[in-house]
Write an enzyme that holds these catalytic residues in place. Structure first.
Site, mmCIF file in Angstrom:
data_model
loop_
_atom_site.group_PDB
_atom_site.id
_atom_site.type_symbol
_atom_site.label_atom_id
_atom_site.label_comp_id
_atom_site.label_asym_id
_atom_site.label_seq_id
_atom_site.Cartn_x
_atom_site.Cartn_y
_atom_site.Cartn_z
ATOM 1 N N GLU A 88 0.830 -1.216 0.000
ATOM 2 C CA GLU A 88 0.000 0.000 0.000
ATOM 3 C C GLU A 88 0.861 1.262 0.000
ATOM 4 O O GLU A 88 1.718 1.438 0.874
ATOM 5 C CB GLU A 88 -0.920 -0.014 1.236
ATOM 6 C CG GLU A 88 -1.882 1.154 1.265
ATOM 7 C CD GLU A 88 -2.873 1.093 2.436
ATOM 8 O OE1 GLU A 88 -3.209 -0.021 2.907
ATOM 9 O OE2 GLU A 88 -3.302 2.165 2.882
ATOM 10 N N LYS A 265 -7.152 -0.446 11.922
ATOM 11 C CA LYS A 265 -6.550 -0.985 10.686
ATOM 12 C C LYS A 265 -5.326 -0.149 10.323
ATOM 13 O O LYS A 265 -4.284 -0.668 9.916
ATOM 14 C CB LYS A 265 -7.581 -0.965 9.550
ATOM 15 C CG LYS A 265 -7.136 -1.633 8.259
ATOM 16 C CD LYS A 265 -6.445 -0.715 7.277
ATOM 17 C CE LYS A 265 -6.055 -1.447 6.008
ATOM 18 N NZ LYS A 265 -5.298 -0.620 5.059
ATOM 19 N N ASP A 281 4.458 -13.673 12.268
ATOM 20 C CA ASP A 281 3.052 -14.013 12.051
ATOM 21 C C ASP A 281 2.172 -12.773 12.259
ATOM 22 O O ASP A 281 1.797 -12.442 13.381
ATOM 23 C CB ASP A 281 2.693 -15.132 13.049
ATOM 24 C CG ASP A 281 1.257 -15.583 12.928
ATOM 25 O OD1 ASP A 281 0.490 -14.938 12.189
ATOM 26 O OD2 ASP A 281 0.906 -16.578 13.585
ATOM 27 N N HIS A 378 -2.548 10.397 -0.908
ATOM 28 C CA HIS A 378 -2.718 8.989 -1.251
ATOM 29 C C HIS A 378 -2.885 8.816 -2.761
ATOM 30 O O HIS A 378 -2.291 7.939 -3.369
ATOM 31 C CB HIS A 378 -3.939 8.457 -0.515
ATOM 32 C CG HIS A 378 -4.096 6.988 -0.632
ATOM 33 N ND1 HIS A 378 -3.289 6.119 0.074
ATOM 34 C CD2 HIS A 378 -4.925 6.228 -1.369
ATOM 35 C CE1 HIS A 378 -3.640 4.885 -0.232
ATOM 36 N NE2 HIS A 378 -4.626 4.922 -1.110
HETATM 37 C C1 MEV Z 1 -5.762 3.175 5.194
HETATM 38 O O1 MEV Z 1 -5.054 1.993 4.885
HETATM 39 C C2 MEV Z 1 -5.725 3.439 6.685
HETATM 40 C C3 MEV Z 1 -6.567 4.619 7.152
HETATM 41 O O2 MEV Z 1 -7.909 4.480 6.665
HETATM 42 C C4 MEV Z 1 -6.542 4.627 8.653
HETATM 43 C C5 MEV Z 1 -7.507 5.590 9.299
HETATM 44 O O3 MEV Z 1 -8.548 5.931 8.683
HETATM 45 O O4 MEV Z 1 -7.232 5.969 10.445
HETATM 46 C C6 MEV Z 1 -6.046 5.933 6.579
#
Ligand code: MEV
Length: 428
Positions: A88, A265, A281, A378
Site C-alpha cells: 500500500e 486498521k 506471524d 494517497h
Molecule cells: C488506510 O489503509 C488506513 C486509514 O484508513 C486509517 C484511518 O482511517 O485511520 C487511513
C-alpha cells in the site's frame, strides 16, 4: 475423481506429491496460463524455490513485495531504521513523517511487559466445577513441572510455565478453561505453548476425572502488552485546531466500532508491514489487537490528549506477541537481514518498536484525516502504482501519474490512455 460437465476439477489426487514443475503444468492447464505467465511464476527472487517448497505445502512460486525503510525513529533514546514490507502506497511516507515530528519532542517512549503467553486447555466433561478447580490447583506444581519438561531452554532461563488460571465459560457445556501462563522469552511462543498444553492435558484428565478438548495457545495476550507514548508539537501539526480535531477523531474511534475498525486498521498497517518484512506471524498480531477491546472496553488502541502547552500527546496500549527466534524468521535470509537492520536484542525491544510504529502510523492517519484528508497524498502515490500496473516504466510513470493528478482524473482507464499517448509520442 468427480468432474462436472464442461468444467475442470480442482480435485487433484496426489497434488502435494508432484514436483514443482509438475504442479506448474497442472496449473497451466487448469487456468489456461500463457507462456509469459508461466515464465513469471517460474521467476523467483532471493527466496529460492527449493527453500519455499520446504516452508509450506504445494509450492508453485514465490511472491515479492516492496520493502521500504522508515527513517527518523527515536525510541527510548535509540535510533532505528525500520523496514516495512507492504503493497500500500503512503504507509511508509506517513510513518516516517510522524516519526520526524515526534523526534522533535524526544521521540517515542516505549515499554513492554514480560513475554507471557496463555495456553488454553478446554475441559468439556467433568463432575463438579469446584472440585475440578480444587484438584487442579492442588496439583499446580506438578502440572507446571510437566509443562516445563517440554522446554529445557526456557526452564534454564528461569522462564517457561509459571502459573495456572481457571475459568468456567457460559457455553453449552459450561466448559472449564485452564490457562497455562508461559513466559516464552524471545519466541513468539506458539509451538512451545501448544506442546505444553498437549503435554499436561492427559495428566489433568487423570487427576480431575474429566475429558479435555482443545489444547492451544490463545492469540489474545493480555499479559504481553506494549505501550508507547510521544508528543507531537502543535506548531508542527497545524496548530491547536488540529490538535482538537485529532483528539475528537480518537474519541469517535473509541466508541464507534465502524470507525474503530478503520482506526485500528491504520495502526496495523505499520505493525503488519514490519512483521511481514521480518517474516513474523502478522495474522496473530491482527487477531490479538482486534480482540483486545473485549478485555479493556476501549475500542481504540490509541488515545490522545493535550499537555499543559496544548501539544498533542499520543499513547498506544496494544498486546504484541512477537518473536526473534524460531518460525521462519531465521530460515529466510532477507527476513534475518531486515531484523539485523532493526538492531534489536530481544523480543521486548522488538515489541517496543512495533508499538511506536503503530502509534506513528495512527497519528499520521488521523492528522491527515483531521486536516486536508488522506486522498490528496494517497492519490498521488496511487496514480504512480496505477501507471506501473498498466505497463509504464521509468520516467513514463512520473509523466502519467503527474498528468492524472493535475487533471484530477486517476483511473486505470486513464492511465492506459495516457500510456498509449506517451508511447505514440515517443514512437515506442
Ligand atoms: C488506510 O489503509 C488506513 C486509514 O484508513 C486509517 C484511518 O482511517 O485511520 C487511513
Amino acid at each position: 475423481m468427480s468432474v462436472r460437465m464442461g468444467e475442470k476439477s480442482s480435485e487433484i489426487p496426489g497434488f502435494h506429491k508432484l514436483s514443482i514443475k509438475e504442479r506448474l503444468s497442472v496449473l497451466k492447464d487448469f487456468s489456461d496460463l500463457d507462456d509469459t505467465e508461466m515464465a513469471s511464476l517460474m521467476k523467483t527472487g532471493s527466496l529460492s524455490i527449493d527453500l519455499a517448497d520446504r516452508l509450506i505445502e504445494n509450492v508453485v512460486s514465490t511472491l515479492e513485495l516492496p520493502v521500504g525503510i522508515v527513517p527518523n525513529f527515536l525510541i527510548n533514546g535509540k535510533d532505528y531504521l525500520i523496514p516495512m514490507a507492504i503493497e500500500e502506497a503512503s504507509v511508509i511516507a506517513a510513518c516516517s513523517n510522524a516519526a520526524k515530528i515526534a523526534r522533535a519532542s524526544g521521540g517515542f517512549t516505549s515499554e513492554s511487559s514480560d513475554p507471557v503467553m496463555i495456553g488454553q486447555i478446554q475441559i468439556m466433561e467433568y463432575g463438579n466445577y469446584e472440585e475440578v478447580k480444587r484438584t487442579i490447583l492442588d496439583h499446580r506444581s506438578s502440572i507446571l513441572e510437566i509443562a516445563n519438561s517440554r522446554s529445557k531452554t526456557l526452564s534454564s532461563m528461569g522462564a517457561g510455565a509459571k502459573d495456572i488460571e481457571i475459568r468456567k465459560l457460559n457455553d453449552r457445556r459450561s466448559s472449564i478453561i485452564i490457562h497455562l501462563l508461559v513466559d516464552v522469552r524471545d519466541a513468539m511462543g506458539a509451538n512451545v505453548v501448544n506442546s505444553m498444553c498437549e503435554s499436561v492435558a492427559p495428566y489433568i484428565e487423570e487427576i480431575a476425572q474429566c475429558k479435555t478438548n482443545l489444547r492451544i495457545l490463545s492469540n489474545l495476550t493480555p499479559y504481553r502488552i506494549s505501550r508507547s507514548k510521544a508528543t507531537f508539537r502543535k506548531e508542527l501539526i497545524g496548530g491547536e485546531e488540529i490538535v482538537e480535531r485529532i483528539i475528537s477523531a480518537y474519541e469517535m474511534a473509541n466508541v464507534d466500532p465502524y470507525r474503530a475498525a478503520t482506526h485500528n486498521k491504520g495502526i496495523m498497517n505499520g505493525i503488519d508491514a514490519v512483521l511481514l518484512a521480518t517474516l513474523n506471524d502478522w495474522r496473530s498480531a491482527e487477531a490479538n489487537a482486534h480482540t483486545y477491546h473485549e478485555l479493556t472496553g476501549n475500542l481504540s488502541l490509541t488515545s490522545y490528549h493535550k499537555d499543559s502547552d496544548s501539544n498533542l500527546v499520543g499513547e498506544i496500549e496494544i498486546p504484541i506477541a512477537v518473536g526473534i527466534v524460531g518460525g521462519s524468521t531465521n530460515t529466510v535470509k532477507k527476513a534475518s537481514i531486515f531484523r539485523k537492520i532493526l538492531n534489536i536484542s530481544n523480543s521486548m525491544e522488538f515489541a517496543n518498536i512495533l508499538a511506536a510504529t503503530g502509534l506513528a502510523q495512527n497519528f499520521s492517519a488521523i492528522r491527515a484525516l483531521s486536516a486536508e484528508g488522506i486522498q490528496k497524498g494517497h492519490m498521488a502515490l496511487h496514480a504512480r502504482s496505477l501507471a506501473a500496473s498498466v505497463g509504464a516504466s521509468g520516467s513514463e510513470i512520473d509523466q502519467i501519474a503527474g498528468i492524472m493528478v493535475s487533471t484530477n482524473s486517476i483511473s486505470m482507464t486513464k492511465a492506459k490512455e495516457l500510456l498509449d499517448e506517451v508511447r505514440k509520442r515517443t514512437n515506442k
